[in-house]
Structure formats: C-alpha cells, structure tokens
Design an enzyme around this catalytic site. Structure first.
Site, mmCIF file in Angstrom:
data_model
loop_
_atom_site.group_PDB
_atom_site.id
_atom_site.type_symbol
_atom_site.label_atom_id
_atom_site.label_comp_id
_atom_site.label_asym_id
_atom_site.label_seq_id
_atom_site.Cartn_x
_atom_site.Cartn_y
_atom_site.Cartn_z
ATOM 1 N N HIS A 116 40.970 -51.266 138.676
ATOM 2 C CA HIS A 116 40.155 -51.834 139.759
ATOM 3 C C HIS A 116 38.684 -51.860 139.333
ATOM 4 O O HIS A 116 37.863 -51.147 139.921
ATOM 5 C CB HIS A 116 40.305 -50.986 141.033
ATOM 6 C CG HIS A 116 41.714 -50.740 141.471
ATOM 7 N ND1 HIS A 116 42.082 -49.673 142.273
ATOM 8 C CD2 HIS A 116 42.867 -51.438 141.237
ATOM 9 C CE1 HIS A 116 43.382 -49.719 142.526
ATOM 10 N NE2 HIS A 116 43.894 -50.769 141.899
ATOM 11 N N HIS A 176 46.542 -51.849 134.221
ATOM 12 C CA HIS A 176 46.045 -52.331 135.516
ATOM 13 C C HIS A 176 44.948 -51.397 136.002
ATOM 14 O O HIS A 176 45.060 -50.173 135.847
ATOM 15 C CB HIS A 176 47.191 -52.375 136.537
ATOM 16 C CG HIS A 176 46.740 -52.509 137.949
ATOM 17 N ND1 HIS A 176 46.084 -53.627 138.411
ATOM 18 C CD2 HIS A 176 46.812 -51.660 139.012
ATOM 19 C CE1 HIS A 176 45.804 -53.453 139.701
ATOM 20 N NE2 HIS A 176 46.220 -52.272 140.086
ATOM 21 N N GLU A 190 53.721 -49.567 140.471
ATOM 22 C CA GLU A 190 53.605 -50.925 139.913
ATOM 23 C C GLU A 190 54.529 -51.139 138.712
ATOM 24 O O GLU A 190 54.314 -52.062 137.933
ATOM 25 C CB GLU A 190 52.154 -51.222 139.518
ATOM 26 C CG GLU A 190 51.130 -51.120 140.640
ATOM 27 C CD GLU A 190 51.325 -52.107 141.790
ATOM 28 O OE1 GLU A 190 52.267 -52.920 141.743
ATOM 29 O OE2 GLU A 190 50.540 -52.033 142.750
ATOM 30 N N GLU A 243 30.231 -63.757 123.889
ATOM 31 C CA GLU A 243 31.479 -63.363 123.225
ATOM 32 C C GLU A 243 32.739 -63.738 124.018
ATOM 33 O O GLU A 243 33.841 -63.701 123.480
ATOM 34 C CB GLU A 243 31.482 -61.863 122.934
ATOM 35 C CG GLU A 243 31.507 -61.027 124.196
ATOM 36 C CD GLU A 243 31.678 -59.530 123.936
ATOM 37 O OE1 GLU A 243 32.112 -59.148 122.851
ATOM 38 O OE2 GLU A 243 31.387 -58.755 124.863
ATOM 39 N N HIS A 256 41.930 -57.053 144.604
ATOM 40 C CA HIS A 256 42.635 -55.805 144.290
ATOM 41 C C HIS A 256 42.218 -55.271 142.917
ATOM 42 O O HIS A 256 41.759 -54.147 142.805
ATOM 43 C CB HIS A 256 44.158 -56.023 144.356
ATOM 44 C CG HIS A 256 44.955 -54.807 144.002
ATOM 45 N ND1 HIS A 256 46.103 -54.443 144.657
ATOM 46 C CD2 HIS A 256 44.780 -53.855 143.042
ATOM 47 C CE1 HIS A 256 46.587 -53.327 144.143
ATOM 48 N NE2 HIS A 256 45.794 -52.958 143.154
HETATM 49 O O1 2HA Z 1 48.805 -47.188 141.593
HETATM 50 O O2 2HA Z 1 46.495 -49.328 141.548
HETATM 51 O O3 2HA Z 1 48.088 -51.180 142.501
HETATM 52 C C1 2HA Z 1 47.719 -47.539 142.335
HETATM 53 C C2 2HA Z 1 47.425 -48.959 142.203
HETATM 54 C C3 2HA Z 1 48.330 -49.882 142.871
HETATM 55 ZN ZN ZN Z 2 45.883 -51.329 141.906
#
Ligand code: 2HA
Ligand code: ZN
Length: 285
Positions: free
Chosen positions: A156, A154, A131, A184, A225
């Site tokens: 999940h 980033h 990414e 908040e 995602h």
């Molecule tokens: O690198 O999260 O979006 C693994 C991820 C890809």
């Molecule tokens: Zn990801």
C-alpha cells in the site's frame, strides 16, 4: 574403515541446514523490513509470495514431512508441486524480521491443486495471506509469460495511493503521467501499469482479474487499495514498485503547482529506443 566412511557419508546427507539461515528466508526478512520502513505496509497490510527451487528447499526441510494441510479454496493446476514462501494472514511486516517462524510459511501446492501443504512456519497455527488467490493466480499467469518469474508482491505505497484519488484511473493516462514525471520510468516499466477498479480484496474474483492483467503488465494498481508487482527476483520486483512510488511522490509534490517543464513524448521514445526496451507505444500520445 570403508564402512565407517559410508556411515558418516549417509549421516551427513541426513543433516539438514537450519531453515532460518536460508537465503530465501533472509530475503523475505529484509524485504518486509524495507517495505515496512518505507511506509508501504502498515499494520497487516501487504503480502509477498516467492516461488522456491525444490532442491534448494530440500537442503533445509524434509519435503516428505507435511506439518499440516490448509485448503486454499481455489484450484491452480499449473502450480501443483510448486513450493512458495509466503507471508501470513493478519501478520505484520514489522514483525517478520524478529519472528519469521510465526509470520512466514513455506507451502507446497498438493496434487489436487487446491490444498496447501505446510512444510514450515505459521508456527502459532496461522495460515497464508488472505490474498493467496491473487498471488497464486498471478504466479500461474506470469509463468506463462515469463518462465523465470518468481516473486509476487503486494503493498500500500503512500504516494501511489494518494495519486489514485486525484488522477484518472485510466491505464494509458496513469502510465503516461508516471513516464513523464521521471526519466527512468519508461525504461524500468516499459510495459506500463495496469489498473483494476475498486474490488473486494481477498476474493478469488480479484485474483482472477489481477492475473488477467498480469498477461500484459508486471505492475497492477488495485484502485484505492494498493499495488501488485511481479518479477524474477525480489530486487527486480521491489524496484518496480519503488520506482512507481518515487514517481508518484514527485507527482503528488507537484500536482497542485503550475507545470513549467515535462519530459516530452519524443524524449520518452528516445529513451526507450536507446535502452532497447519494448514499450507500450499506444501509451504515448
Ligand atoms: O493482507 O494488504 O490486501 C492485507 C492486505 C490485503
Ligand atoms: Zn492490501
């Protein structure tokens, strides 16, 4: 005497500190460990990039010594010469703490704007996160809005993702639901949450789309995602995602139950005004 002192002084300036003791490596280790333990980064999920200060890096690494070069596949002229510590592709957040040298890398964007010069890390021959386009394009976009921005993160997060499947993926409605679920929220992210439709990850296209959203938002959901967060510090960035995730959890714990109470728009306005935050007024009803 004078000469010996001079030699000692020159010798000391050549002695670099061990990069494994650098505060920025410690921050990457503790942050990835926290994110893993919170369940936000299963397997190789998630990635972090952290813009470093060149002088600070020079205390640990010889900036003339490029270990190898890796093409990035895109050009970011604004970031030429900038140094980042980044997580590796295919690497697990779970393992960063015990093995930073293989799971992290320090890269500098070369003069052509498209080559990464590896200064340290990825010791097993690895490379930066898939990414990287999104990360570097987001850094460039955010630096234009806020010259002090340093971190792109980033992950999940479970409840935020769960919410993606049962809540409309509309920026105004999604932000409003989060704001009204936790007092908040409007203070922590008055700029709201941007949303991208499902897109193929790891591409320049999703990078460009994410960076465009970052003109207005510090948080961007990648539908079904995960989420991107940006900030001046690791704590600020982590805290943004943590607040969204906590609130999404409260939403998911209550979404199927009759709603008896809610924070009203007038109360959100009161909060924003009291804490003097510049909030998205068009996101209130
Ligand atoms: O690198 O999260 O979006 C693994 C991820 C890809
Ligand atoms: Zn990801």
């Amino acid at each position: 005497m004078g000469i010996i002192d001079d030699i000692k002084k020159a010798g000391r300036s050549l002695v670099r500190k061990d990069v494994l003791t650098a505060p920025f490596v410690a921050e990457m280790k503790s942050t990835t460990a926290n994110m893993y333990r919170l369940g936000w980064d299963e397997r190789n999920g998630g990635n972090i990039s952290y813009l470093l200060d060149e002088n600070e890096v020079a205390e640990y690494l010889d900036l003339e010594n490029v270990v190898r070069t890796i093409p990035t596949g895109f050009v970011v002229p604004e970031l030429v010469g900038k140094i980042f510590i980044v997580t590796g592709t295919g690497k697990y957040f779970k393992n960063v703490q015990s093995d930073p040298e293989n799971n992290l890398g320090i890269i500098r964007i070369a003069a052509d704007g498209t080559t990464a010069e590896l200064l340290w890390g990825f010791a097993d021959g690895g490379r930066f996160t898939s990414e990287l386009p999104s990360h570097l394009m987001c850094h460039a976009a955010r630096l234009r809005v806020d010259p002090e921005n340093r971190v792109v993160m980033h992950c999940h997060p479970t409840h935020t993702l769960a919410m993606n499947y049962v809540h409309e993926l509309d920026e105004k409605k999604f932000t409003h639901t989060l704001w009204e679920m936790c007092t908040e929220c409007i203070v922590v992210f008055p700029d709201g949450v941007g949303i991208l439709p499902w897109m193929l990850c790891g591409t320049n296209e999703i990078g460009e789309a994410t960076a465009k959203k970052m003109n207005d938002f510090r948080l961007v959901v990648w539908a079904m995602h995960g989420i991107y967060g940006v900030g001046k510090t690791m704590d600020e960035t982590f805290g943004l995602i943590e607040t969204v995730e906590k609130t999404a959890q409260i939403y998911m714990l209550t979404a199927h139950l009759p709603r008896k109470n809610a924070i009203k728009d007038s109360q959100m306005r009161e909060l924003a005004e009291f804490f003097k935050v510049d909030y998205r007024k068009d996101f209130l009803k």
